[in-house]
Design a protein around this motif. Structure first.
Motif, mmCIF file in Angstrom:
data_model
loop_
_atom_site.group_PDB
_atom_site.id
_atom_site.type_symbol
_atom_site.label_atom_id
_atom_site.label_comp_id
_atom_site.label_asym_id
_atom_site.label_seq_id
_atom_site.Cartn_x
_atom_site.Cartn_y
_atom_site.Cartn_z
ATOM 1 N N ASP A 46 7.312 3.824 4.081
ATOM 2 C CA ASP A 46 8.147 2.682 4.493
ATOM 3 C C ASP A 46 8.076 1.560 3.477
ATOM 4 O OD1 ASP A 46 5.464 2.229 5.432
ATOM 5 O OD2 ASP A 46 6.215 0.587 6.673
ATOM 6 N N ASP A 47 6.897 1.372 2.849
ATOM 7 C CA ASP A 47 6.807 0.386 1.761
ATOM 8 C C ASP A 47 7.868 0.678 0.699
ATOM 9 O OD1 ASP A 47 4.022 1.195 2.804
ATOM 10 O OD2 ASP A 47 3.567 -0.731 1.884
ATOM 11 N N ASN A 99 -2.296 2.730 3.317
ATOM 12 C CA ASN A 99 -1.694 4.011 3.731
ATOM 13 C C ASN A 99 -2.354 5.162 2.981
ATOM 14 O OD1 ASN A 99 0.372 3.366 5.581
ATOM 15 N ND2 ASN A 99 1.643 2.586 3.915
ATOM 16 N N ASP A 131 0.881 -1.184 0.000
ATOM 17 C CA ASP A 131 0.000 0.000 0.000
ATOM 18 C C ASP A 131 0.912 1.226 0.000
ATOM 19 O OD1 ASP A 131 -0.793 0.461 3.551
ATOM 20 O OD2 ASP A 131 0.963 -0.424 2.626
ATOM 21 N N HIS A 190 1.986 9.144 7.034
ATOM 22 C CA HIS A 190 2.964 9.090 5.931
ATOM 23 C C HIS A 190 2.901 10.310 5.022
ATOM 24 C CE1 HIS A 190 4.049 4.891 6.806
ATOM 25 N NE2 HIS A 190 2.784 4.749 7.127
ATOM 26 N N TRP A 233 4.388 -5.484 14.099
ATOM 27 C CA TRP A 233 4.889 -4.124 14.292
ATOM 28 C C TRP A 233 5.806 -4.023 15.508
ATOM 29 C CZ3 TRP A 233 3.136 -0.313 18.080
ATOM 30 C CH2 TRP A 233 3.712 0.945 17.864
ATOM 31 N N GLU A 245 -2.754 -3.501 14.842
ATOM 32 C CA GLU A 245 -1.774 -2.888 13.920
ATOM 33 C C GLU A 245 -2.518 -2.503 12.649
ATOM 34 O OE1 GLU A 245 -0.907 -4.709 10.982
ATOM 35 O OE2 GLU A 245 0.202 -2.940 10.359
ATOM 36 N N PHE A 246 -2.061 -1.461 11.957
ATOM 37 C CA PHE A 246 -2.809 -0.839 10.856
ATOM 38 C C PHE A 246 -3.216 -1.812 9.744
ATOM 39 C CE2 PHE A 246 -4.272 2.594 8.251
ATOM 40 C CZ PHE A 246 -3.870 2.321 6.948
ATOM 41 N N ASN A 247 -2.276 -2.602 9.211
ATOM 42 C CA ASN A 247 -2.591 -3.442 8.041
ATOM 43 C C ASN A 247 -3.725 -4.419 8.341
ATOM 44 O OD1 ASN A 247 -0.705 -2.259 6.365
ATOM 45 N ND2 ASN A 247 0.912 -3.716 6.902
ATOM 46 N N LEU A 276 2.959 -5.998 2.377
ATOM 47 C CA LEU A 276 3.339 -4.819 3.141
ATOM 48 C C LEU A 276 2.143 -3.932 3.495
ATOM 49 C CD1 LEU A 276 6.445 -3.852 0.976
ATOM 50 C CD2 LEU A 276 6.411 -5.307 3.024
ATOM 51 N N PRO A 281 8.644 -0.581 9.567
ATOM 52 C CA PRO A 281 8.022 -1.923 9.640
ATOM 53 C C PRO A 281 8.124 -2.726 8.350
ATOM 54 C CG PRO A 281 6.349 -0.172 9.727
ATOM 55 C CD PRO A 281 7.667 0.500 9.833
ATOM 56 N N ASP A 282 7.841 -2.096 7.221
ATOM 57 C CA ASP A 282 7.913 -2.854 5.963
ATOM 58 C C ASP A 282 9.348 -3.239 5.591
ATOM 59 O OD1 ASP A 282 5.210 -0.966 4.406
ATOM 60 O OD2 ASP A 282 5.187 -2.677 5.761
ATOM 61 N N MET A 301 3.917 -8.295 6.761
ATOM 62 C CA MET A 301 4.080 -7.201 7.723
ATOM 63 C C MET A 301 2.670 -6.956 8.244
ATOM 64 S SD MET A 301 3.659 -4.081 8.963
ATOM 65 C CE MET A 301 4.032 -4.416 10.695
ATOM 66 N N ASN A 359 -0.831 -0.178 17.018
ATOM 67 C CA ASN A 359 -0.367 1.168 16.628
ATOM 68 C C ASN A 359 -1.500 2.018 16.063
ATOM 69 O OD1 ASN A 359 -0.749 0.119 14.079
ATOM 70 N ND2 ASN A 359 1.402 0.195 13.471
HETATM 71 O O1 RIB Z 1 1.502 -0.744 10.856
HETATM 72 C C1 RIB Z 1 2.512 -0.498 9.917
HETATM 73 C C2 RIB Z 1 2.054 -0.858 8.540
HETATM 74 O O2 RIB Z 1 0.967 -0.035 8.161
HETATM 75 C C3 RIB Z 1 3.137 -0.606 7.470
HETATM 76 O O3 RIB Z 1 2.958 -1.528 6.443
HETATM 77 C C4 RIB Z 1 2.826 0.772 6.986
HETATM 78 O O4 RIB Z 1 3.282 0.997 5.646
HETATM 79 C C5 RIB Z 1 1.324 0.734 7.022
HETATM 80 O O5 RIB Z 1 0.869 0.072 5.845
#
Ligand code: RIB
Ligand code: CA
Length: 328
Positions: free
Chosen positions: A13-14, A38, A9, A100, A208, A183-185, A142, A259-260, A168, A177
């Motif tokens: 960081d990706d 993201n 996404d 981001h 994460w 965690e977001f993903n 990711l 993280p990625d 990830m 987070n």
């Molecule tokens: O929680 C971190 C993840 O969420 C990472 O993959 C970041 O790029 C976001 O997608």
């Protein structure tokens, strides 16, 4: 050469994770599939194209899901609005543009020269390529797992044909987070994550917790990257601008976590793994405070398939060495 497919996404960081795979001498990136997370899909495609361009590589990019399997998806640009949205326990998913940048790449004006991506959707590309290369593909995810879940739903046989899938996502220690639990993903598309974790895919979950414990770059590490004096090292730091500001606000130091990239680094070199356990992982798809939580069954209470290698400790030194080596 190891054959990789990356699902991303593409945010700041990706992009660094994609660079590591593109630059790794023993890896061939067959294609990159993009998913909303993201940033919305179109922006994620643009960010993926600009990352491939700066690496001076030629890899096809495939458009994937614009929204999660069953949930709506909205753009949120400020941290205040995102925090309020999460705390409202709304079932709707949202972008991480407050983390981001609105463009996902630090809002520093990164543009992609080409707009050439493959109309053939990500799902059909994943199914075709995995069926044509049984047992040979390493899949690195990711972002939210929507594309992967759609591919498994359309052709369940692919989960046994993928050599290994590095995700990830989630956390091995119960931290979150986005909310206290998630965690977001996984939070963006818990239904997709449940399909992937419940499949017979052989998975490595890089939660994460590995990022904030073993992939947090502070002043010294950032200086090491800057001292490489390369466009790729500078790009990798410059696009973290919004995240750097947030890290200062949250933790009161100059830095950012990756993280990625640590997930990609582990996929490229398993020796970065210092501790892991093969366990069953349950994804909570219920709305509410635990939505998107990855519940790691450490004591095998559920007596289910232990198909997930949960990484509980990784090597910051080896991760940093790979970053410095590949971005030099
Ligand atoms: O929680 C971190 C993840 O969420 C990472 O993959 C970041 O790029 C976001 O997608
Ligand atoms: Ca990501």
């Amino acid at each position: 050469m190891k054959k990789f497919i990356i699902d991303a996404d593409t945010g700041s960081d990706d992009a660094v994770a994609i660079l590591l795979a593109l630059l790794h001498p023993q890896t061939e990136v067959l294609g990159i599939t993009v998913v909303s997370g993201n940033v919305p899909l179109a922006q994620g495609i643009t960010n993926t194209l600009s990352t491939i361009e700066i690496a001076e590589q030629d890899v096809k990019v495939y458009a994937g899901a614009e929204k999660p399997l069953v949930r709506d998806y909205i753009e949120i640009h400020t941290l205040e609005e995102f925090t309020e949205h999460v705390k409202s326990l709304s079932p709707v998913s949202a972008s991480a543009q407050s983390v981001h940048g609105v463009d996902g790449m630090g809002d520093i004006g990164i543009v992609s020269k080409s707009s050439k991506y493959e109309e053939t959707g990500a799902v059909d590309y994943l199914i075709k390529t995995i069926n044509n290369n049984p047992g040979e593909i390493t899949l690195v995810t990711l972002g939210p797992l929507t594309n992967i879940a759609l591919a498994i739903k359309k052709d369940p046989s692919i989960s046994s044909k993928i050599d290994h899938c590095y995700v990830m996502g989630g956390t091995s220690d119960g931290t979150g987070n986005v909310s206290a639990a998630a965690e977001f993903n996984i939070w963006v598309d818990p239904e997709a994550a449940k399909i992937v974790f419940d499949s017979d895919l052989q998975l490595t979950m890089v939660g994460w917790d590995n990022s904030y414990k073993y992939a947090m770059l502070k002043e010294d590490e950032i200086e090491q990257l800057r001292s490489l004096n390369t466009k790729l090292a500078d790009f990798s730091v410059d696009i973290q601008k919004v995240l750097i500001n947030l890290t200062k606000e949250w933790y009161d130091f100059y830095g950012f976590d990756l993280p990625d990239p640590i997930t990609m680094a582990i996929a490229l070199d398993n020796s970065i793994i210092e501790e892991s356990q093969d366990l069953h992982v349950i994804v909570d798809t219920r709305d509410g405070i635990t939505r998107g939580q990855t519940i790691v069954d450490y004591f095998d209470i559920e007596d289910k398939n232990k198909n997930v290698r949960v990484i509980t400790k990784s090597s910051n030194d080896k991760f940093m060495n790979m970053l410095l080596d590949l971005l030099s």
